[in-house]
Structure formats: structure tokens, C-alpha cells
Design an enzyme around this catalytic site. Structure first.
Site, mmCIF file in Angstrom:
data_model
loop_
_atom_site.group_PDB
_atom_site.id
_atom_site.type_symbol
_atom_site.label_atom_id
_atom_site.label_comp_id
_atom_site.label_asym_id
_atom_site.label_seq_id
_atom_site.Cartn_x
_atom_site.Cartn_y
_atom_site.Cartn_z
ATOM 1 C CG ASN A 150 40.750 44.729 47.726
ATOM 2 O OD1 ASN A 150 41.685 44.353 48.401
ATOM 3 N ND2 ASN A 150 40.181 43.968 46.777
ATOM 4 C CE LYS A 159 44.337 59.186 31.483
ATOM 5 N NZ LYS A 159 45.161 60.383 31.480
ATOM 6 C CE LYS A 173 30.304 34.163 49.831
ATOM 7 N NZ LYS A 173 31.451 34.860 49.257
HETATM 8 N N1 CTP Z 1 35.126 35.647 47.491
HETATM 9 C C1 CTP Z 1 35.211 34.887 46.366
HETATM 10 N N2 CTP Z 1 34.818 35.386 45.156
HETATM 11 C C2 CTP Z 1 34.324 36.616 45.061
HETATM 12 C C3 CTP Z 1 34.204 37.410 46.214
HETATM 13 C C4 CTP Z 1 34.631 36.889 47.424
HETATM 14 O O1 CTP Z 1 35.671 33.748 46.447
HETATM 15 N N3 CTP Z 1 33.962 37.062 43.880
HETATM 16 C C5 CTP Z 1 35.563 35.078 48.793
HETATM 17 C C6 CTP Z 1 36.676 35.839 49.470
HETATM 18 O O2 CTP Z 1 37.952 35.329 49.108
HETATM 19 C C7 CTP Z 1 36.371 35.601 50.933
HETATM 20 C C8 CTP Z 1 34.867 35.539 50.951
HETATM 21 O O3 CTP Z 1 34.469 35.130 49.663
HETATM 22 O O4 CTP Z 1 36.884 34.371 51.381
HETATM 23 C C9 CTP Z 1 34.266 36.875 51.251
HETATM 24 O O5 CTP Z 1 32.919 36.761 51.052
HETATM 25 P P1 CTP Z 1 32.014 37.941 50.519
HETATM 26 O O6 CTP Z 1 30.636 37.461 50.575
HETATM 27 O O7 CTP Z 1 32.526 38.491 49.250
HETATM 28 O O8 CTP Z 1 32.231 38.914 51.640
HETATM 29 P P2 CTP Z 1 32.580 40.377 51.647
HETATM 30 O O9 CTP Z 1 32.902 40.900 50.288
HETATM 31 O O10 CTP Z 1 33.656 40.477 52.675
HETATM 32 O O11 CTP Z 1 31.252 40.973 52.200
HETATM 33 P P3 CTP Z 1 29.826 41.209 51.511
HETATM 34 O O12 CTP Z 1 29.078 39.928 51.644
HETATM 35 O O13 CTP Z 1 29.275 42.279 52.333
HETATM 36 O O14 CTP Z 1 30.113 41.563 50.087
#
Ligand code: CTP
Length: 407
Positions: free
Chosen positions: A206, A287, A341
Site C-alpha cells: 500500500n 516467479k 477493537k
Molecule cells: N491494523 C492492525 N492489524 C491489521 C490491520 C490493521 O493492527 N492486520 C491496525 C492499523 O495499524 C490501524 C488500524 O488497525 O491502526 C486500522 O484498522 P482497520 O480496521 O484495518 O482499518 P482499515 O484497514 O483502515 O479499514 P477497514 O476496517 O475498512 O479495513
């Protein structure tokens, strides 16, 4: 002791810069004066030399005293570049990256914080060009000590008079010595993207640069915290002063690094953009050759923040800060995430807003906690970091009070 480069540009307030130099020295800082050509029409370099006991830099190519103090060496040694007085001209040059003399070259060459104390005629101060230039500089992190109001040298009454030397020296001091409000705290910050390798040459990633997390780590160090950083793959260099830095690549490596340091941390800031999905089959050894249309099954990665929240139980240690990068309804989605969360603060940003989000120096966020929502204006990431840490400090205080009241 810090080294302040005091840039003096050509305004009638230049004589007051002598007092600024003296006050900075009184506060324990070294001062290196740099005068523009027009500043020297108002005050002689000898005055600054007598006060600072250093040769004054007056030109980029001047022989003698200046020859061994070139702008790059000074740029890397400076702890602060202070320009007082800052004329409309020097503000315009800084805003446009012009480097046609020593001071303007120093501005481009230094990584030190920059503070400007403008002084000019009221109409010049109010001119949209000057205001626009100041907005551009503000967005890049430059701070200003606003001019005062009153009688101006040109005979006008209005805003434009150089701020008082005491106010300028105090503002400089604040930048050089941020309050040590996080002493004793152990802050773990994650930053950057994660890459999920598909094969030896391809990955899912990303656009995160890590800048927001780096700004938070840097601000936490400045406030006296011990800081550990977990960084995903990025070309931006992490800030200096970290206690430890772990470089990781994938979401599962980031998970392992964070969990290894979880018990150490009193605050965890998950600023990293962790991949939500990874190839179900893992990374292919060779690959993957192209063929027709392709479908690749992906599985969810482990949600690090969610696991941290779930593991805490009733005691809110470590304090948890998450980020929510959204393309719509950032605040309401952040509120939902905060509850789901079990975290203490969500920094919500709409990554589609101009100047916000990935790979830019500025950000526009809302701080969402159980106590309410605070929307911040578009700010340099370092100032966003300070606002986040201010909120973190409030939450640490509230948690301390909560624990104390139960005893
Ligand atoms: N995060 C994490 N572990 C993951 C994915 C995300 O700790 N596997 C954390 C990111 O560092 C951030 C937060 O969770 O602090 C983002 O939350 P997330 O729910 O993943 O949000 P988005 O990806 O931004 O949105 P969505 O819920 O739409 O996926």
C-alpha cells in the site's frame, strides 16, 4: 546547549535581533548570526559579532572569516533556524525555495526546525501573496511568531511590528526544549506499509510512507519517552533517537515484532498500514508465469490492534492508539472501530482529502476517543503528532485517576 542560526533580514526591526541574540545566549544557546545584504544596511555585523563572539556570516562567497563556515556544514549543525526580523521578501523566497544568498541556501539545506518572526508594513502583512506564502510555509512545518500591533516605523498604525525579543526567544526555547511530559513512558510505534509477497518479485502493498508514524516517534522522543519503532518497508529514513528499531516486511512479521515488545510498552501507537490480506498459499517459491485471467485466494492477516485490545482485559495498559484511513465517513467508522477493537484513541483520516493521507507532509485528522471527537485542521504531520500525543497524555492522566479511585 543548542546552536541557533539567527537569520537577520533587512527590516527596521533588525536592531531588535541583537537583543534576541542576547536573550538566546542567556537561555544557554549558542548563536550564529547570518545577515542578508539588506540587513547590513540597518545594523552592522560587528554588533552581532560582539554579542555572539562568532564571526557573522554575511555572504555565500565572502572570503576570510566565511570561507570555512559554508552553509551545508552549518545546516547540519544547527538545532534551530530562527529568522528575525523576517521580511515579506525572505518569506517569499523561503516559500518558493529560492536560494540566492547564504540565508536562503541555509533554509533549503537544513533539517532543523524553522521559526520566523515577520515584520513589515501592515498592508504588506495583509497582502494575499504574503499570507499565501506563510500558509505554504506553515504546511511545511515552519512556525511563526506573529508580529505585534502599534506604531510602525513607516508611520502607520497596525499589525506588522516585530514581536518583542522576549517573546521570540521564548518561542525559540519552546522549539528547542519541548516539555518533557512523557518521561517514564515507553512508547511503541509502528509505521509504514507491509508487503505480502506473492512470489520472489511481486507483492501486495500500500502507499503508506511511514511519515506519520515517524513523526509520532520523533515527537515522543522529544517529550522524553523511551521509543521503539517497528517499521515496514519504506524508503523514508526513520528519525534519530529511537531506543530500538525493528525492520519488518509482512503483516505477520509486524505482528511478531509488536507482540515481542507488547509487555515492555506503556503506549502502543499502530500507525502502520498493515495489509488486511495475504496470499492463502503463502509466497510462491518461483516467479508466477502469466497465463490467462488469474484468481488468487487471499486470507485475512491477524489484526494486531484487535489482539492487543482483546488481551488487555480491564486494565488499560498499554494504552492503545489506532489509525483509520477511510475514503468516506471517517469519524463514524472510527467510532465503530474504537469500540470493536477496544482501543483508547483512533486517529481518523479521510485519505481522499487534499493534503491528507499517504506520501504527503501534511495530514488532516479527527481524534476519536470515548470522550468525544476533536477535528484538527490540515497540519504538518509533526504537529498532528504533537496533537495526538497531547491526547495520549490526557488519556494516561485519566487512566491513572481511574485506577487510583478504585483503590
Ligand atoms: N491494523 C492492525 N492489524 C491489521 C490491520 C490493521 O493492527 N492486520 C491496525 C492499523 O495499524 C490501524 C488500524 O488497525 O491502526 C486500522 O484498522 P482497520 O480496521 O484495518 O482499518 P482499515 O484497514 O483502515 O479499514 P477497514 O476496517 O475498512 O479495513
Amino acid at each position: 546547549m543548542s546552536l541557533v542560526c539567527l537569520g537577520v533580514s533587512g527590516g527596521i526591526g533588525a536592531y531588535k535581533a541583537v537583543e534576541v541574540a542576547r536573550l538566546l545566549q542567556k537561555r544557554g544557546h549558542e548563536v550564529q548570526a547570518v545577515m542578508t545584504r539588506s540587513a547590513r544596511k540597518f545594523v552592522g555585523p560587528v554588533t552581532f559579532e560582539a554579542i555572539t563572539r562568532r564571526p557573522v556570516i554575511t555572504g555565500q562567497f565572502a572570503p576570510g572569516l566565511n570561507s570555512n563556515v559554508e552553509h551545508i556544514a552549518l545546516a547540519s549543525g544547527a538545532d534551530l533556524l530562527l529568522v528575525a526580523p523576517a521580511t515579506a521578501n525572505i518569506i517569499g523566497k523561503f516559500a518558493n525555495g529560492i536560494a540566492d544568498d547564504f540565508l536562503t541556501s541555509l533554509h533549503l539545506a537544513t533539517r532543523a526546525p524553522i521559526l520566523m518572526a515577520p515584520a513589515m508594513n501592515t498592508n504588506m502583512w495583509e497582502h494575499p501573496a504574503v499570507q499565501e506564502n506563510m500558509r505554504r510555509l506553515t504546511a511545511r512545518g515552519v512556525r511563526f511568531v506573529d508580529p505585534g500591533e502599534g506604531y510602525l516605523a513607516c508611520g502607520w498604525i497596525g499589525k506588522g511590528r516585530l514581536a518583542e525579543p522576549e517573546a521570540i526567544a521564548a518561542a525559540a526555547d519552546r522549539l528547542l526544549r519541548p516539555a518533557q511530559t512523557l518521561v517514564g513512558q515507553r512508547v511503541l510505534v509502528t509505521a509504514g506499509p507491509t508487503y505480502e509477497d506473492l512470489d520472489p518479485v511481486r507483492y501486495i502493498g500500500n502507499r503508506s510512507s511511514g511519515r506519520m508514524g515517524f513523526a509520532i516517534a520523533d515527537a515522543a522522543v522529544a517529550r522524553g519517552a523511551e521509543v521503539r519503532l517497528v517499521v515496514g518497508p519504506t524508503s523514508v529514513a526513520p528519525p534519530a533517537g529511537m531506543n530500538e528499531v525493528a525492520h519488518v516486511r509482512s503483516a505477520s512479521e509486524m505482528h511478531a515484532a509488536v507482540m515481542a515488545w507488547r509487555d515492555w510498552a506503556s503506549v502502543i501507537v499502530m500507525a502502520a498500514a498493515v495489509a488486511d490480506y495475504t496470499p492463502a498459499e503463502g509466497t510462491a517459491d518461483a516467479k508466477i508465469a502469466k497465463g490467462g485471467p488469474m484468481t488468487m485466494p487471499l486470507v485475512r492477516t491477524r489484526d494486531i490492534l484487535m489482539e492487543l485490545g482483546a488481551a488487555r482485559g480491564d486494565e488499560r495498559r498499554p494504552l492503545l492508539v489506532g489509525f483509520a484511513a477511510e475514503t468516506s465517513d471517517a469519524v463514524s467508522k472510527a467510532q465503530e472501530k474504537l469500540a470493536r477493537k477496544h482501543v483508547d484513541l483512533i486517529v481518523a483520516n479521510d485519505v481522499t482529502a487534499p493534503g491528507a493521507g499517504f506520501d504527503v507532509e501534511t495530514n488532516q485528522v479527527a481524534l476519536v476517543s470515548a470522550g468525544g471527537v476533536r477535528e484538527l485542521p490540515l497540519l504538518p504531520k509533526r504537529e498532528v503528532a504533537d496533537a495526538i500525543l497531547d491526547r495520549v497524555q490526557d488519556l494516561i492522566g485519566a487512566e491513572r485517576a481511574r485506577v487510583a479511585s478504585r483503590r
